[in-house]
Design a protein around this motif. Structure first.
Motif, PDB file in Angstrom:
ATOM      1  N   GLU A  45      -3.879  -2.715   9.443  1.00 21.60           N
ATOM      2  CA  GLU A  45      -4.233  -3.039   8.049  1.00 21.60           C
ATOM      3  C   GLU A  45      -5.715  -2.715   7.850  1.00 21.60           C
ATOM      4  N   ALA A  80       5.151  -1.514   5.692  1.00 24.33           N
ATOM      5  CA  ALA A  80       5.050  -2.203   4.398  1.00 24.33           C
ATOM      6  C   ALA A  80       3.827  -1.721   3.625  1.00 24.33           C
ATOM      7  N   VAL A  81       3.552  -0.413   3.724  1.00 19.89           N
ATOM      8  CA  VAL A  81       2.462   0.160   2.917  1.00 19.89           C
ATOM      9  C   VAL A  81       3.058   0.696   1.618  1.00 19.89           C
ATOM     10  N   ALA A  89       0.204   7.043   6.744  1.00 20.41           N
ATOM     11  CA  ALA A  89       0.442   5.845   7.561  1.00 20.41           C
ATOM     12  C   ALA A  89       1.565   6.019   8.584  1.00 20.41           C
ATOM     13  N   PRO A 130      13.404  -5.031  -0.524  1.00 21.60           N
ATOM     14  CA  PRO A 130      13.314  -6.477  -0.816  1.00 21.60           C
ATOM     15  C   PRO A 130      12.911  -6.705  -2.278  1.00 21.60           C
TER      16      PRO A 130
HETATM   17  N1  LIG Z   1       6.131  -5.932  -4.303  1.00 16.58           N
HETATM   18  C1  LIG Z   1       7.412  -5.695  -4.562  1.00 16.58           C
HETATM   19  O1  LIG Z   1       8.045  -6.189  -5.487  1.00 16.58           O
HETATM   20  C2  LIG Z   1       8.198  -4.788  -3.684  1.00 16.58           C
HETATM   21  C3  LIG Z   1       9.586  -4.816  -3.741  1.00 16.58           C
HETATM   22  C4  LIG Z   1      10.290  -3.968  -2.899  1.00 16.58           C
HETATM   23  C5  LIG Z   1       9.610  -3.119  -2.044  1.00 16.58           C
HETATM   24  N2  LIG Z   1       8.261  -3.126  -2.018  1.00 16.58           N
HETATM   25  C6  LIG Z   1       7.570  -2.199  -1.143  1.00 16.58           C
HETATM   26  O2  LIG Z   1       6.803  -2.895  -0.229  1.00 16.58           O
HETATM   27  C7  LIG Z   1       5.682  -2.103   0.129  1.00 16.58           C
HETATM   28  C8  LIG Z   1       4.457  -2.986   0.101  1.00 16.58           C
HETATM   29  O3  LIG Z   1       4.267  -3.499  -1.218  1.00 16.58           O
HETATM   30  P1  LIG Z   1       3.143  -4.587  -1.500  1.00 16.58           P
HETATM   31  O4  LIG Z   1       3.391  -5.080  -2.873  1.00 16.58           O
HETATM   32  O5  LIG Z   1       3.062  -5.540  -0.363  1.00 16.58           O
HETATM   33  O6  LIG Z   1       1.854  -3.631  -1.501  1.00 16.58           O
HETATM   34  P2  LIG Z   1       0.347  -4.005  -1.144  1.00 16.58           P
HETATM   35  O7  LIG Z   1       0.071  -5.434  -1.437  1.00 16.58           O
HETATM   36  O8  LIG Z   1      -0.520  -2.945  -1.773  1.00 16.58           O
HETATM   37  O9  LIG Z   1       0.312  -3.826   0.436  1.00 16.58           O
HETATM   38  C9  LIG Z   1       0.168  -2.605   1.103  1.00 16.58           C
HETATM   39  C10 LIG Z   1      -0.865  -2.821   2.192  1.00 16.58           C
HETATM   40  O10 LIG Z   1      -0.908  -1.691   3.067  1.00 16.58           O
HETATM   41  C11 LIG Z   1      -2.261  -1.413   3.356  1.00 16.58           C
HETATM   42  N3  LIG Z   1      -2.468  -0.005   3.798  1.00 16.58           N
HETATM   43  C12 LIG Z   1      -2.836   1.061   3.064  1.00 16.58           C
HETATM   44  N4  LIG Z   1      -2.910   2.160   3.837  1.00 16.58           N
HETATM   45  C13 LIG Z   1      -2.578   1.792   5.082  1.00 16.58           C
HETATM   46  C14 LIG Z   1      -2.451   2.492   6.309  1.00 16.58           C
HETATM   47  N5  LIG Z   1      -2.685   3.805   6.408  1.00 16.58           N
HETATM   48  N6  LIG Z   1      -2.080   1.803   7.411  1.00 16.58           N
HETATM   49  C15 LIG Z   1      -1.810   0.497   7.314  1.00 16.58           C
HETATM   50  N7  LIG Z   1      -1.917  -0.234   6.177  1.00 16.58           N
HETATM   51  C16 LIG Z   1      -2.287   0.421   5.058  1.00 16.58           C
HETATM   52  C17 LIG Z   1      -2.950  -1.703   2.065  1.00 16.58           C
HETATM   53  O11 LIG Z   1      -4.321  -1.841   2.271  1.00 16.58           O
HETATM   54  P3  LIG Z   1      -5.341  -1.462   1.050  1.00 16.58           P
HETATM   55  O12 LIG Z   1      -5.174  -2.544   0.058  1.00 16.58           O
HETATM   56  O13 LIG Z   1      -6.639  -1.397   1.711  1.00 16.58           O
HETATM   57  O14 LIG Z   1      -4.880  -0.122   0.513  1.00 16.58           O
HETATM   58  C18 LIG Z   1      -2.277  -3.010   1.651  1.00 16.58           C
HETATM   59  O15 LIG Z   1      -2.858  -4.126   2.263  1.00 16.58           O
HETATM   60  C19 LIG Z   1       5.614  -0.952  -0.876  1.00 16.58           C
HETATM   61  O16 LIG Z   1       6.011   0.251  -0.243  1.00 16.58           O
HETATM   62  C20 LIG Z   1       6.604  -1.325  -1.928  1.00 16.58           C
HETATM   63  O17 LIG Z   1       7.265  -0.165  -2.431  1.00 16.58           O
HETATM   64  C21 LIG Z   1       7.533  -3.955  -2.800  1.00 16.58           C
END
Ligand SMILES: NC(=O)c1ccc[n+]([C@@H]2O[C@H](COP(=O)([O-])OP(=O)(O)OC[C@H]3O[C@@H](n4cnc5c(N)ncnc54)[C@H](OP(=O)(O)O)[C@@H]3O)[C@@H](O)[C@H]2O)c1
Length: 280
Positions: A45, A80-81, A89, A130
């Motif tokens: 992260e 989960a990025v 990633a 999810p």
């Molecule tokens: N939220 C929802 O409703 C939902 C529902 C279904 C699926 N999803 C999926 O779940 C995933 C995560 O969603 P989220 O809402 O948790 O997003 P998020 O809060 O933006 O989390 C993503 C995290 O990954 C980090 N990151 C970025 N580049 C990276 C790398 N190269 N290596 C490791 N970590 C890295 C980000 O850091 P920075 O902030 O520094 O960029 C951030 O902390 C997404 O792909 C989304 O499509 C989300």
């Protein structure tokens, strides 16, 4: 719950979490509650928050330097990025993939094909969708696996998802677009329902604050009732609808031409098409 009942207390290898944002953190908290040992957890992260740094002081390996020393035959890697970050990633994760590793991706729109192209040949991959109630352990995920996933790997991936709510499996990855449209985006439709009810209450003469409180608690309470009840939604609806009464008057509008059913069918079809367009 006794320690022996916790489903992640006997994980043989490490668990690598890539991306500790909203979803990643919700899963991590669920796993720890299910007995995962801090020392088995590797988190990648770029911007770790306070609580992650605190976990790192207690044994979680945070952002280990890439190189031969970091090599690990992980039991599971959870991606989960954000989907747009995936090209950067995912490729480096080959380092952690061993013979028994299962890769679980929750990225919206990133297909099993994309993951197969980005990871070592024959990697076992589960793709899941999810939704945001995961943050309170009340999500629902739909998962699908590639042909390399064994029964124990499928069980492990299911257990990792069960830490944030219920889990369903489908054999056809093509269904994930409709799943995204229904349960992935669905919480937004329910929040919109609360907003629209509040606005309608204001239009009917209620003070704004009262209308918003009534709408919020009605949506939340009805959701909880649906959750706890053995009855299906249609029966619960019929149970609050007396013939010729106030609810019936409203339902005549909502269930009539151009009403709820038609609107949601169109909305979910539009979201399904959008999910298909974005997939890669
Ligand atoms: N939220 C929802 O409703 C939902 C529902 C279904 C699926 N999803 C999926 O779940 C995933 C995560 O969603 P989220 O809402 O948790 O997003 P998020 O809060 O933006 O989390 C993503 C995290 O990954 C980090 N990151 C970025 N580049 C990276 C790398 N190269 N290596 C490791 N970590 C890295 C980000 O850091 P920075 O902030 O520094 O960029 C951030 O902390 C997404 O792909 C989304 O499509 C989300």
């Amino acid at each position: 719950m006794k320690a022996s009942q916790k489903i992640l207390n006997k994980l043989p290898g490490s668990l690598v979490l890539v991306g500790a944002g909203k979803m990643g953190t919700a899963m991590l908290e669920g796993w720890l509650a299910q007995g995962l040992k801090l020392t088995q957890l590797i988190v990648i992260e770029p911007q770790p928050g306070k609580s992650l740094k605190a976990l790192a002081r207690r044994g979680v390996k945070l952002n280990p330097k890439p190189g031969p020393k970091a090599k690990a035959d992980a039991s599971a890697i959870v991606i989960a990025v954000k989907p747009q970050t995936a090209p950067d990633a995912v490729s480096p994760l080959g380092l952690y993939v061993g013979r028994s590793t299962v890769v679980l991706s929750i990225m919206a729109g990133r297909t099993i094909g994309f993951l197969e192209r980005s990871l070592p040949p024959a990697t076992a991959i589960v793709r899941a969708m999810p939704n945001t109630p995961a943050s309170i352990g009340r999500g629902i995920s739909v998962a699908t696996a590639n042909t390399k996933v064994t029964a124990p790997q499928r069980k492990l991936a299911g257990n990792l998802l069960a830490a944030i709510g219920k889990v369903e499996w489908v054999g056809d990855e093509g269904l994930i677009d409709a799943v995204t449209a229904l349960s992935g985006s669905g919480p937004a439709y329910v929040f919109l329902l609360a907003e629209a009810m509040a606005k309608a209450g204001i239009a009917a003469g209620l003070p704004a604050g009262l209308a918003m409180r009534l709408a919020r608690e009605t949506v939340a309470g009805s959701g909880e009732l649906l959750h706890r009840s053995d009855l299906d939604a249609a029966t619960l609806r019929q149970n609050v609808t007396s013939p010729g009464g106030t609810t019936a008057a409203a339902l005549e509008v909502l269930m009539g031409p151009g009403g709820f059913n038609e609107l949601l069918t169109r909305a979910i079809a539009a979201a399904t098409r959008r999910s298909r367009d974005l997939a890669g």
